[in-house]
Design a protein around this motif. Structure first.
Motif, PDB file in Angstrom:
ATOM      1  N   LEU A 191       0.593  -0.993   0.243  1.00  0.00           N
ATOM      2  CA  LEU A 191      -0.072  -0.075  -0.018  1.00  0.00           C
ATOM      3  C   LEU A 191       0.758   1.033  -0.276  1.00  0.00           C
ATOM      4  CD1 LEU A 191      -3.188  -0.690   2.635  1.00  0.00           C
ATOM      5  CD2 LEU A 191      -3.320  -0.726   0.254  1.00  0.00           C
ATOM      6  N   GLU A 192       1.503   1.255   0.952  1.00  0.00           N
ATOM      7  CA  GLU A 192       2.792   2.365   0.973  1.00  0.00           C
ATOM      8  C   GLU A 192       3.143   2.926  -0.233  1.00  0.00           C
ATOM      9  OE1 GLU A 192       4.411   1.658   5.354  1.00  0.00           O
ATOM     10  OE2 GLU A 192       6.371   0.639   3.227  1.00  0.00           O
ATOM     11  N   LEU A 193       3.205   1.742  -1.601  1.00  0.00           N
ATOM     12  CA  LEU A 193       4.760   1.789  -2.316  1.00  0.00           C
ATOM     13  C   LEU A 193       2.907   1.866  -3.710  1.00  0.00           C
ATOM     14  CD1 LEU A 193       6.783  -1.173  -2.734  1.00  0.00           C
ATOM     15  CD2 LEU A 193       7.262   1.175  -2.519  1.00  0.00           C
ATOM     16  N   GLY A 194       1.701   1.991  -3.470  1.00  0.00           N
ATOM     17  CA  GLY A 194       0.888   2.312  -3.920  1.00  0.00           C
ATOM     18  C   GLY A 194       0.356   0.943  -5.173  1.00  0.00           C
ATOM     19  N   LEU A 195       0.420  -0.543  -4.283  1.00  0.00           N
ATOM     20  CA  LEU A 195       0.890  -1.808  -5.654  1.00  0.00           C
ATOM     21  C   LEU A 195      -1.275  -1.972  -4.672  1.00  0.00           C
ATOM     22  CD1 LEU A 195       3.808  -3.094  -4.955  1.00  0.00           C
ATOM     23  CD2 LEU A 195       3.064  -1.735  -7.301  1.00  0.00           C
ATOM     24  N   VAL A 196      -1.107  -2.618  -6.232  1.00  0.00           N
ATOM     25  CA  VAL A 196      -2.441  -3.707  -5.851  1.00  0.00           C
ATOM     26  C   VAL A 196      -2.170  -5.366  -5.978  1.00  0.00           C
ATOM     27  CG1 VAL A 196      -4.098  -1.279  -5.927  1.00  0.00           C
ATOM     28  CG2 VAL A 196      -3.501  -3.655  -7.963  1.00  0.00           C
ATOM     29  N   GLY A 197      -2.931  -6.126  -4.724  1.00  0.00           N
ATOM     30  CA  GLY A 197      -2.835  -7.204  -5.358  1.00  0.00           C
ATOM     31  C   GLY A 197      -3.478  -7.957  -3.911  1.00  0.00           C
ATOM     32  N   HIS A 198      -2.328  -9.200  -3.745  1.00  0.00           N
ATOM     33  CA  HIS A 198      -2.386  -9.914  -2.469  1.00  0.00           C
ATOM     34  C   HIS A 198      -1.308 -10.578  -1.961  1.00  0.00           C
ATOM     35  CE1 HIS A 198      -3.619 -12.777  -5.445  1.00  0.00           C
ATOM     36  NE2 HIS A 198      -3.077 -14.353  -4.662  1.00  0.00           N
ATOM     37  N   ALA A 199      -1.793 -10.985  -0.071  1.00  0.00           N
ATOM     38  CA  ALA A 199      -1.061 -11.869  -0.113  1.00  0.00           C
ATOM     39  C   ALA A 199      -2.035 -12.874   0.931  1.00  0.00           C
ATOM     40  CB  ALA A 199      -0.134 -11.192   0.327  1.00  0.00           C
ATOM     41  N   ARG A 200      -1.623 -14.547   0.583  1.00  0.00           N
ATOM     42  CA  ARG A 200      -2.014 -15.338   0.861  1.00  0.00           C
ATOM     43  C   ARG A 200      -1.430 -17.150   1.614  1.00  0.00           C
ATOM     44  NH1 ARG A 200      -3.506 -20.239  -2.173  1.00  0.00           N
ATOM     45  NH2 ARG A 200      -3.011 -19.799  -4.128  1.00  0.00           N
ATOM     46  N   ASN A 201      -1.401 -16.599   2.113  1.00  0.00           N
ATOM     47  CA  ASN A 201      -0.734 -18.451   2.473  1.00  0.00           C
ATOM     48  C   ASN A 201      -1.149 -19.067   1.428  1.00  0.00           C
ATOM     49  OD1 ASN A 201       0.370 -17.062   5.078  1.00  0.00           O
ATOM     50  ND2 ASN A 201      -1.299 -17.667   6.233  1.00  0.00           N
ATOM     51  N   THR A 202       0.464 -20.485   1.694  1.00  0.00           N
ATOM     52  CA  THR A 202      -0.235 -22.362   0.287  1.00  0.00           C
ATOM     53  C   THR A 202      -0.052 -22.520   1.720  1.00  0.00           C
ATOM     54  OG1 THR A 202       2.204 -21.879  -0.194  1.00  0.00           O
ATOM     55  CG2 THR A 202       0.347 -20.518  -1.071  1.00  0.00           C
ATOM     56  N   VAL A 255       0.771 -11.380  -5.217  1.00  0.00           N
ATOM     57  CA  VAL A 255       0.623 -10.625  -6.123  1.00  0.00           C
ATOM     58  C   VAL A 255       0.318  -9.510  -6.248  1.00  0.00           C
ATOM     59  CG1 VAL A 255      -0.831 -10.667  -8.381  1.00  0.00           C
ATOM     60  CG2 VAL A 255      -0.424 -13.011  -6.925  1.00  0.00           C
ATOM     61  N   ALA A 256       1.904  -8.861  -6.640  1.00  0.00           N
ATOM     62  CA  ALA A 256       1.642  -7.153  -6.846  1.00  0.00           C
ATOM     63  C   ALA A 256       1.495  -6.632  -8.010  1.00  0.00           C
ATOM     64  CB  ALA A 256       2.403  -7.019  -5.809  1.00  0.00           C
ATOM     65  N   GLN A 257       0.134  -5.365  -8.839  1.00  0.00           N
ATOM     66  CA  GLN A 257       0.810  -4.566  -9.662  1.00  0.00           C
ATOM     67  C   GLN A 257       0.538  -3.864  -9.407  1.00  0.00           C
ATOM     68  OE1 GLN A 257      -2.526  -7.778 -11.822  1.00  0.00           O
ATOM     69  NE2 GLN A 257      -3.453  -5.859 -11.633  1.00  0.00           N
ATOM     70  N   ASP A 293      -6.605  -6.444 -15.760  1.00  0.00           N
ATOM     71  CA  ASP A 293      -8.071  -5.599 -15.186  1.00  0.00           C
ATOM     72  C   ASP A 293      -8.655  -5.974 -13.741  1.00  0.00           C
ATOM     73  OD1 ASP A 293      -6.742  -3.488 -17.588  1.00  0.00           O
ATOM     74  OD2 ASP A 293      -8.558  -4.719 -18.325  1.00  0.00           O
ATOM     75  N   GLY A 294      -9.434  -4.679 -13.121  1.00  0.00           N
ATOM     76  CA  GLY A 294     -10.052  -5.372 -12.537  1.00  0.00           C
ATOM     77  C   GLY A 294      -9.911  -5.802 -10.804  1.00  0.00           C
ATOM     78  N   ILE A 295      -8.382  -5.239 -10.692  1.00  0.00           N
ATOM     79  CA  ILE A 295      -8.044  -5.592  -9.478  1.00  0.00           C
ATOM     80  C   ILE A 295      -7.840  -3.880  -8.632  1.00  0.00           C
ATOM     81  CG2 ILE A 295      -6.150  -6.221  -7.891  1.00  0.00           C
ATOM     82  CD1 ILE A 295      -5.136  -8.666  -9.867  1.00  0.00           C
ATOM     83  N   THR A 296      -8.209  -3.903  -7.546  1.00  0.00           N
ATOM     84  CA  THR A 296      -8.233  -2.304  -7.249  1.00  0.00           C
ATOM     85  C   THR A 296      -7.483  -2.343  -5.616  1.00  0.00           C
ATOM     86  OG1 THR A 296     -10.802  -2.601  -6.134  1.00  0.00           O
ATOM     87  CG2 THR A 296     -10.647  -1.933  -8.662  1.00  0.00           C
ATOM     88  N   SER A 297      -7.415  -3.115  -5.457  1.00  0.00           N
ATOM     89  CA  SER A 297      -6.841  -2.696  -3.828  1.00  0.00           C
ATOM     90  C   SER A 297      -5.425  -4.241  -3.447  1.00  0.00           C
ATOM     91  CB  SER A 297      -7.684  -3.086  -2.439  1.00  0.00           C
ATOM     92  OG  SER A 297      -8.384  -4.362  -2.450  1.00  0.00           O
ATOM     93  N   PHE A 298      -5.039  -4.012  -2.597  1.00  0.00           N
ATOM     94  CA  PHE A 298      -4.153  -5.194  -1.528  1.00  0.00           C
ATOM     95  C   PHE A 298      -5.159  -5.638  -0.518  1.00  0.00           C
ATOM     96  CE2 PHE A 298      -0.420  -7.269  -0.688  1.00  0.00           C
ATOM     97  CZ  PHE A 298      -0.048  -7.379  -1.444  1.00  0.00           C
ATOM     98  N   VAL A 299      -5.339  -7.000  -0.593  1.00  0.00           N
ATOM     99  CA  VAL A 299      -5.644  -7.875   0.498  1.00  0.00           C
ATOM    100  C   VAL A 299      -4.886  -8.727   0.743  1.00  0.00           C
ATOM    101  CG1 VAL A 299      -7.991  -7.199  -0.774  1.00  0.00           C
ATOM    102  CG2 VAL A 299      -7.256  -9.012  -0.909  1.00  0.00           C
ATOM    103  N   GLU A 300      -4.923  -9.815   2.342  1.00  0.00           N
ATOM    104  CA  GLU A 300      -4.475 -10.547   2.542  1.00  0.00           C
ATOM    105  C   GLU A 300      -5.485 -11.858   2.529  1.00  0.00           C
ATOM    106  OE1 GLU A 300      -2.898 -10.227   6.850  1.00  0.00           O
ATOM    107  OE2 GLU A 300      -3.558  -8.313   6.632  1.00  0.00           O
ATOM    108  N   ARG A 301      -5.448 -12.719   2.280  1.00  0.00           N
ATOM    109  CA  ARG A 301      -6.403 -13.636   1.831  1.00  0.00           C
ATOM    110  C   ARG A 301      -6.183 -14.922   3.207  1.00  0.00           C
ATOM    111  NH1 ARG A 301      -6.841 -14.027  -4.781  1.00  0.00           N
ATOM    112  NH2 ARG A 301      -8.065 -12.323  -5.352  1.00  0.00           N
TER     113      ARG A 301
END
Length: 103
Positions: free
Chosen positions: A36-47, A55-57, A95-103
């Motif tokens: 978020l500090e870097l202005g990225l969107v995507g997610h972080a999730r445990n496998t 995943v960061a865009q 397209d279609g990713i608008t925020s960065f979330v933890e999953r």
């Protein structure tokens, strides 16, 4: 501005598989804060195998900086846990990713 400069500004997608002691230590929360500090969107999730998938865009330089923070040894950014390896892939942003979330 020439064609190489305009293409350099196009968003990219970085996928990072982070190995080590990275689950149950606040690592995904830390990644989200940095993204978020870097202005990225995507997610972080445990496998299921103990890694964290990030995943960061966004702008190429911001994705590069996140990768540096993930791989930095020792971590000067007070990264929780212990990272032993980061496997990365680059691709075009989706397209279609608008925020960065933890999953």
């Amino acid at each position: 501005m020439d064609a190489s400069e305009s293409s350099a500004a196009e968003p990219v997608r970085g996928t990072f598989f982070v190995h080590g002691y990275v689950q149950g230590v606040g690592f995904r929360w830390w990644v989200r804060a940095r993204a978020l500090e870097l202005g990225l969107v995507g997610h972080a999730r445990n496998t299921v195998d103990g890694r964290v998938e990030v995943v960061a865009q966004g702008p190429p330089d911001a994705v590069d900086r996140l990768q540096e923070l993930l791989t930095e040894v020792p971590s000067t950014a007070r990264r929780p846990g212990r990272v032993t390896q980061v496997v990365s892939q680059r691709s075009a942003a989706k397209d279609g990713i608008t925020s960065f979330v933890e999953r």
